[in-house]
Write an enzyme that holds these catalytic residues in place. Structure first.
Site, short mmCIF file in Angstrom:
data_model
loop_
_atom_site.label_atom_id
_atom_site.label_comp_id
_atom_site.label_asym_id
_atom_site.label_seq_id
_atom_site.Cartn_x
_atom_site.Cartn_y
_atom_site.Cartn_z
N ASP A 295 0.98 -1.30 -0.10
CA ASP A 295 -0.07 -0.19 0.12
C ASP A 295 0.94 1.20 0.06
OD1 ASP A 295 -1.90 1.99 0.24
OD2 ASP A 295 -2.29 1.44 2.70
N ASN B 262 -0.22 4.53 -0.13
CA ASN B 262 -0.78 5.83 0.27
C ASN B 262 -1.46 5.80 1.50
OD1 ASN B 262 -3.01 4.41 -0.49
ND2 ASN B 262 -3.70 5.74 -1.87
N ASP C 39 -1.78 -1.21 -3.83
CA ASP C 39 -2.43 -0.40 -5.38
C ASP C 39 -1.14 -0.63 -6.13
OD1 ASP C 39 -0.14 1.32 -4.09
OD2 ASP C 39 -1.97 2.08 -2.72
N ASP D 39 -5.73 -9.80 -15.42
CA ASP D 39 -6.77 -10.99 -14.99
C ASP D 39 -7.87 -10.46 -16.07
OD1 ASP D 39 -8.31 -12.71 -13.69
OD2 ASP D 39 -7.20 -12.73 -12.06
N ASP E 46 -10.16 -15.71 -16.22
CA ASP E 46 -10.78 -16.30 -15.31
C ASP E 46 -12.21 -17.28 -15.67
OD1 ASP E 46 -11.71 -15.43 -12.30
OD2 ASP E 46 -13.56 -14.92 -13.04
N GLU F 53 -7.83 -20.27 -16.32
CA GLU F 53 -8.53 -20.97 -15.01
C GLU F 53 -9.54 -21.79 -15.49
OE1 GLU F 53 -10.59 -20.27 -10.75
OE2 GLU F 53 -11.00 -18.77 -12.53
N HIS G 9 -5.30 -17.18 -5.09
CA HIS G 9 -5.94 -16.39 -4.15
C HIS G 9 -7.53 -17.02 -3.76
CE1 HIS G 9 -7.57 -15.90 -8.04
NE2 HIS G 9 -8.49 -15.35 -7.69
N ASP G 10 -7.61 -18.36 -4.37
CA ASP G 10 -8.88 -18.95 -4.07
C ASP G 10 -8.87 -20.27 -3.02
OD1 ASP G 10 -10.58 -17.13 -5.49
OD2 ASP G 10 -10.11 -18.31 -7.32
C1 GLC Z 1 -12.46 -17.19 -10.06
C2 GLC Z 1 -11.61 -16.20 -9.35
C3 GLC Z 1 -12.34 -16.17 -8.10
C4 GLC Z 1 -13.83 -15.35 -8.51
C5 GLC Z 1 -14.30 -16.05 -9.56
C6 GLC Z 1 -15.71 -15.28 -10.03
O1 GLC Z 1 -12.68 -18.57 -9.69
O2 GLC Z 1 -10.23 -16.78 -9.33
O3 GLC Z 1 -11.48 -15.41 -7.37
O4 GLC Z 1 -14.50 -15.07 -7.22
O5 GLC Z 1 -13.70 -16.62 -10.48
O6 GLC Z 1 -15.01 -14.33 -10.79
CA CA Z 2 -3.48 2.20 -1.07
#
Ligand code: GLC
Ligand code: CA
Length: 537
Positions: free
Chosen positions: A23, A25, A31, A100, A201, A262, A327-328
């Site tokens: 971060d 700021n 960011d 992404d 995605d 993905e 991240h999932d």
């Molecule tokens: C994918 C992403 C996830 C998101 C989902 C809906 O699985 O990795 O984080 O919530 O798609 O877009």
């Molecule tokens: Ca920030």
């Protein structure tokens, strides 16, 4: 650049969850300027590309996976100019930028949806998936992955719209040619800017059954209703592949760009992921196979099977990619366990990730052995956690702030972090590990350096010498006259390992061991990683 070297095939990619990286700021949210500030860190680590989770304009119902303007950067992350600077500064350091792209759905606040929803006669009426329903009810049993029915009634259109995720994430209608062209135009906009690739995605969701048939029942990995359906009709439609081919054409009209998909399935399926590579040249460049992320068991055999199944699923010209966290899903460190054992296992896993065949993806923090964060109920931000707590705690634990230093908030922000900083930040952070020659971070760096020096690691064949039953993995990587032997001891005990009858010189080891030559056998210590090279004479 080196001959035959392709950044997305032979390089290493680093995934950044922008909210949590750095971060700049003090608003508590990572960011773009923060990423720019850390580019030297990433260059020093030795990665060749970064993939940022979505940074486009979004009302953030799903933290950016609900885009309301594909052409704009969300002000929370910075300005359009900041993004241009990011590309410039990254490229200066030979780091590629992967965006992404969320193409299955937009935000309900996207102008396209607003128009589409405004009246059944609107020119964009078919840009989303609308249905009259049957006697006031949704047309079938489809469900949203994040809870409830997949159909939402619009009193204005007097029709239902489809949303595979939240109702704030209406599904785009990929059967509509104009929509497709609008998306391709947007993709060109980013490619023109110099973006090097896209992570796509839930790319296997794009098309839906034109007859809108109901799904049948299935057993799922957890009792979430969505996972108790066999998604025959709302995922993996055969004509998805026509779209992959179109996406590939758009991307390939620019030099040296890449698409990584993905491919979502509750039980990850390497064959399904591989399908999205087409013949290896005509659909996506790469697709994720999450099987090892879902695997809780720590055993060499499990890791062997993962690779074996993955490699044999690929089309002839296809190329694998390897990923341990994202991240999932719960972080890899959470699977390996805490303390010294967890750290040693993290080193074995790092060596696996970076020395088998395929493009490695490192999830931010994995290089310092970051664990899942502990999130209390009132700290939950993820809609999945909010809906399913406590049996599914959602995805916040793997999204906590990067641990940079011993300063306040682990140096992530001078404000209040959007998610709590992990409890062990004083012991696990970049600053400490930079100064410790035996740290996981320095081990990652030495592996990344070695990869750059050894073509066999980047491009070579993977030749297994065992199948992991003995709880170690031994394999060779070969390229022309270069041959490396990698030994990963998954066991907590020392083992005796027979080596192919050659003269092997030790290049790297995680134990205190002389860099000597071996030819008949070797005794790796508990969780030891040893990389050897064949003497060329
Ligand atoms: C994918 C992403 C996830 C998101 C989902 C809906 O699985 O990795 O984080 O919530 O798609 O877009
Ligand atoms: Ca920030």
């Amino acid at each position: 650049m080196k001959k035959n070297w392709l950044w997305w095939k032979h390089g290493v990619i680093y995934q950044i969850y922008p909210r949590s990286f750095y971060d700049s700021n003090g608003d508590g949210i990572g960011d773009i300027k923060g990423i720019i500030k850390k580019l030297d860190y990433l260059a020093d680590l030795g990665v060749d590309g970064i993939w940022t989770s979505p940074i486009n304009q979004s009302p953030m119902y799903d933290f950016g996976y609900d885009i309301s303007d594909y052409y704009k950067i969300d002000p929370l992350f910075g300005t359009d100019k900041d993004f241009d600077t990011l590309i410039k500064e990254a490229h200066k350091r030979n780091i590629r930028i992967i965006l992404d792209l969320v193409l299955n759905h937009s935000s309900h606040e996207h102008q396209w949806f607003k128009e589409s929803a405004s009246s059944p006669d609107n020119p964009k009426k078919d840009w989303y998936v609308w249905h009259d329903g049957i006697k006031g009810k949704p047309p079938n049993n489809w469900l949203g992955m994040f809870g409830g029915k997949a159909w939402e009634w619009s009193p204005i259109r007097r029709q239902f719209y489809l949303h595979s995720f939240l109702k704030e994430q209406p599904d785009l209608n990929w059967r509509n040619r104009e929509l497709r062209e609008a998306v391709y135009e947007m993709i060109r906009f980013w490619l023109d800017k110099g973006v090097d690739g896209f992570r796509l995605d839930v790319i296997n969701f794009l098309l839906k059954d034109p007859q809108f048939r109901s799904n049948s029942f299935a057993f799922g990995p957890n009792p979430r209703p969505y996972d108790l359906q066999n998604h025959l009709h709302d995922r993996n439609q055969p004509d998805n592949h026509d779209i992959m081919k179109e996406l590939r054409k758009v991307t390939d009209s620019y030099p040296d760009r890449m698409l990584v998909g993905e491919v979502y399935a509750p039980f990850p399926d390497p064959l399904l992921s591989a399908e999205y590579l087409g013949n290896g040249k005509d659909e996506l460049h790469l697709a994720f196979n999450f099987a090892i992320i879902h695997e809780k068991k720590w055993h060499a055999r499990v890791y062997y099977s993962y690779l074996h199944n993955w490699y044999k699923s690929l089309p002839k010209d296809g190329w694998p990619c390897i990923v341990l966290s994202n991240h999932d899903q719960s972080r890899s460190r959470a699977r390996f366990g805490p303390g010294k054992q967890g750290l040693l296992r993290s080193k074995v896993a790092a060596a696996f990730l970076l020395t088998v065949k395929g493009t490695p993806f490192i999830y931010y923090g994995e290089e310092i052995g970051m664990d899942d964060g502990k999130i209390k109920k009132d700290q939950i931000r993820d809609p999945v956690g909010k809906k399913y707590w406590p049996f599914n705690k959602g995805r916040d634990p793997e999204r906590t702030p990067m641990l940079w230093s011993g300063e306040k908030n682990a140096g992530f922000t001078c404000g209040v972090p959007w998610l709590p900083v992990n409890e062990d930040w004083e012991h696990t952070n970049v600053e400490i590990q930079n100064n410790d020659p035996l740290s996981l971070l320095n081990f990652y760096k030495s592996l990344l350096t070695l990869r750059k020096e050894k073509k066999s690691l980047m491009q070579g064949e993977w030749l297994p010498l065992n199948e992991g039953k003995e709880n170690y993995l031994l394999y060779e990587r070969k390229w022309e006259d270069e041959s490396l032997l990698i030994l990963l001891n998954f066991d907590k005990k020392e083992q005796k390992v027979t080596l192919p009858a050659q003269d092997w010189k030790i290049l790297l080891s995680t134990a205190k061991r002389e860099r000597t030559h071996h030819s008949a056998y070797i005794f790796p210590e508990a969780y030891e990683v040893i990389i050897m090279e064949k003497n060329k004479e």
